[in-house]
Design a protein around this motif. Structure first.
Motif, mmCIF file in Angstrom:
data_model
loop_
_atom_site.group_PDB
_atom_site.id
_atom_site.type_symbol
_atom_site.label_atom_id
_atom_site.label_comp_id
_atom_site.label_asym_id
_atom_site.label_seq_id
_atom_site.Cartn_x
_atom_site.Cartn_y
_atom_site.Cartn_z
ATOM 1 N N TYR A 79 0.945 -1.057 0.013
ATOM 2 C CA TYR A 79 0.169 0.019 -0.059
ATOM 3 C C TYR A 79 0.970 1.233 -0.095
ATOM 4 C CZ TYR A 79 -3.553 3.381 1.419
ATOM 5 O OH TYR A 79 -4.352 4.558 1.520
ATOM 6 N N TRP A 80 1.992 1.249 0.904
ATOM 7 C CA TRP A 80 2.682 2.511 1.079
ATOM 8 C C TRP A 80 3.769 2.452 -0.009
ATOM 9 C CZ3 TRP A 80 1.063 7.090 2.901
ATOM 10 C CH2 TRP A 80 0.087 7.004 3.754
ATOM 11 N N GLU A 81 4.531 1.601 -0.400
ATOM 12 C CA GLU A 81 5.858 1.741 -1.169
ATOM 13 C C GLU A 81 5.309 1.038 -2.525
ATOM 14 O OE1 GLU A 81 9.050 -0.422 0.677
ATOM 15 O OE2 GLU A 81 8.471 0.362 2.771
ATOM 16 N N GLY A 82 4.154 0.475 -2.639
ATOM 17 C CA GLY A 82 3.793 -0.098 -4.176
ATOM 18 C C GLY A 82 4.341 -1.373 -4.634
ATOM 19 N N GLU A 83 5.214 -2.027 -3.700
ATOM 20 C CA GLU A 83 5.900 -3.279 -4.129
ATOM 21 C C GLU A 83 6.471 -3.939 -2.952
ATOM 22 O OE1 GLU A 83 8.874 -2.026 -6.981
ATOM 23 O OE2 GLU A 83 10.021 -0.841 -5.442
ATOM 24 N N VAL A 84 6.803 -5.305 -3.068
ATOM 25 C CA VAL A 84 7.478 -5.959 -2.067
ATOM 26 C C VAL A 84 7.867 -7.283 -2.730
ATOM 27 C CG1 VAL A 84 5.230 -7.108 -1.427
ATOM 28 C CG2 VAL A 84 6.933 -6.933 0.370
ATOM 29 N N SER A 85 9.083 -7.759 -1.924
ATOM 30 C CA SER A 85 9.680 -9.171 -2.506
ATOM 31 C C SER A 85 9.803 -9.880 -1.458
ATOM 32 C CB SER A 85 11.132 -8.491 -2.972
ATOM 33 O OG SER A 85 11.762 -8.631 -1.843
ATOM 34 N N ALA A 130 -2.061 -8.083 -5.093
ATOM 35 C CA ALA A 130 -0.550 -8.003 -5.380
ATOM 36 C C ALA A 130 -0.445 -8.463 -6.701
ATOM 37 C CB ALA A 130 0.361 -8.584 -4.488
ATOM 38 N N VAL A 131 0.294 -8.152 -7.576
ATOM 39 C CA VAL A 131 0.732 -8.556 -9.129
ATOM 40 C C VAL A 131 1.951 -8.982 -9.077
ATOM 41 C CG1 VAL A 131 0.243 -8.304 -11.428
ATOM 42 C CG2 VAL A 131 -1.474 -7.492 -10.014
ATOM 43 N N TYR A 132 2.550 -10.030 -9.635
ATOM 44 C CA TYR A 132 3.909 -10.523 -9.559
ATOM 45 C C TYR A 132 4.588 -9.762 -11.097
ATOM 46 C CZ TYR A 132 8.273 -12.806 -9.202
ATOM 47 O OH TYR A 132 9.580 -13.446 -9.225
ATOM 48 N N ASN A 133 5.534 -9.108 -10.788
ATOM 49 C CA ASN A 133 6.123 -8.500 -11.957
ATOM 50 C C ASN A 133 7.347 -9.485 -12.257
ATOM 51 O OD1 ASN A 133 8.134 -7.003 -13.449
ATOM 52 N ND2 ASN A 133 6.753 -5.083 -13.162
ATOM 53 N N LEU A 134 7.364 -10.061 -13.590
ATOM 54 C CA LEU A 134 8.539 -10.818 -13.818
ATOM 55 C C LEU A 134 10.010 -10.274 -14.044
ATOM 56 C CD1 LEU A 134 6.631 -13.328 -16.337
ATOM 57 C CD2 LEU A 134 7.471 -13.852 -14.074
ATOM 58 N N ASN A 135 9.851 -9.026 -14.534
ATOM 59 C CA ASN A 135 11.046 -8.206 -14.809
ATOM 60 C C ASN A 135 11.984 -8.094 -13.706
ATOM 61 O OD1 ASN A 135 10.556 -8.409 -17.669
ATOM 62 N ND2 ASN A 135 9.183 -6.669 -17.536
ATOM 63 N N THR A 136 11.190 -7.423 -12.488
ATOM 64 C CA THR A 136 11.749 -6.912 -11.429
ATOM 65 C C THR A 136 11.946 -8.265 -10.423
ATOM 66 O OG1 THR A 136 9.710 -6.247 -10.435
ATOM 67 C CG2 THR A 136 10.881 -4.997 -11.949
ATOM 68 N N ARG A 137 11.015 -9.273 -10.560
ATOM 69 C CA ARG A 137 10.720 -10.395 -9.531
ATOM 70 C C ARG A 137 10.271 -9.769 -8.088
ATOM 71 N NH1 ARG A 137 16.182 -14.413 -10.547
ATOM 72 N NH2 ARG A 137 15.476 -14.693 -12.840
ATOM 73 N N ARG A 138 9.387 -8.650 -8.441
ATOM 74 C CA ARG A 138 8.751 -8.337 -7.238
ATOM 75 C C ARG A 138 7.307 -8.100 -7.161
ATOM 76 N NH1 ARG A 138 12.506 -5.819 -3.752
ATOM 77 N NH2 ARG A 138 10.887 -4.333 -2.937
ATOM 78 N N TYR A 139 6.605 -8.357 -6.300
ATOM 79 C CA TYR A 139 5.276 -8.103 -6.166
ATOM 80 C C TYR A 139 4.823 -6.811 -6.305
ATOM 81 C CZ TYR A 139 4.893 -13.167 -5.436
ATOM 82 O OH TYR A 139 4.911 -14.341 -5.652
#
Length: 263
Positions: free
Chosen positions: A13-19, A49-58
């Motif tokens: 919510y606050w950072e927009g991403e997490v791994s 959350a949606v997984y991003n294959l390029n960054t390998r982060r959610y």
């Protein structure tokens, strides 16, 4: 709510991403447990959350607001434990702007911001800032940043930032290692106001669990000195503050050169 799921939702919510690595480092868990936690997140909070294959982060999903729209910045800070905290106070912080600031801190990049101030209440003059830390001052949230236009490290109120965009690459001048006021830690001594009676001074000292010396010992970054003093309601920095101020600085001669307006 499960502590680790709460952490994931707040980061999203606050950072927009997490791994997965973020989760493993924070809770010292195994990769397999981290994978299970993200599976649990997907099951209990669909589209958070949606997984991003390029960054390998959610990345933040479309329905994140449905699950955490009432999460405050104070709750985020206490859970993520990222800030140099002075005290607690609620002030509005824009989620999207904070995400940009956070990325700037992590990647050491520069921001172009529209910032409102008494001298520029409309925020018409853009500033180039390199933030390195977040501070909760007790009244509001600040970011500590290098301002290119003045070549100085300053504090900027997060609620006064109306827009922010990452526009500049890393700048060695903006390194936290060059922020002398951030690196220098002062020993500050607070004592009960000398104008009070002995009985009154002992009573004030007992409020802070001080020993018989009646001295409160603080270690404070120079950049946070005024915030720390204000936390203890020390506003008059002279040798003889009014009796309505219960505490005063006990080693004023040692630190007064770091206090604006004190000679």
């Amino acid at each position: 709510m499960d502590e680790r799921l709460n952490y994931l939702l707040l980061k999203l919510y606050w950072e927009g991403e997490v791994s997965r690595l973020d989760l493993m480092d924070r809770f010292k868990i195994s990769p397999s447990q981290s994978t299970k936690d993200f599976q649990n997140l997907k099951s209990r909070f669909p589209d958070a959350a949606v997984y991003n294959l390029n960054t390998r982060r959610y990345m933040q999903g479309l329905k994140i607001n449905k699950y955490v729209s009432d999460f405050t910045f104070d709750e985020y800070s206490s859970t993520i434990k990222f800030a140099h905290t002075i005290t607690s106070q609620h002030r509005s912080v824009d989620t999207k702007i904070y995400q940009i600031i956070n990325r700037s801190i992590v990647n050491k990049t520069g921001l172009t911001v529209s910032y409102t101030s008494l001298g520029d209440p409309e925020g018409l003059k853009s500033r180039t800032l390199y933030p390195h830390s977040i501070i909760r001052s007790g009244f509001r949230w600040h970011m500590r940043a290098f301002e290119v236009e003045s070549s100085l490290f300053k504090d900027f109120n997060l609620s006064r930032i109306k827009s922010a965009k990452i526009t500049h690459p890393e700048n060695s001048l903006a390194s936290i290692g060059n922020d002398a006021s951030w690196l220098l830690v002062l020993d500050v001594l607070l004592i009960p106001n000398r104008s009070l009676s002995d009985e009154q001074r002992r009573l004030i000292a007992s409020d802070y669990n001080t020993d018989r010396s009646m001295v409160i010992h603080l270690k404070v970054k120079t950049a946070e000195l005024l915030y720390a003093l204000h936390q203890y309601e020390v506003y008059d920095l002279g040798d003889s503050p009014p009796i309505t101020q219960y505490l005063q600085v006990g080693n004023l001669d040692e630190i007064k050169k770091y206090l604006p307006g004190v000679q």
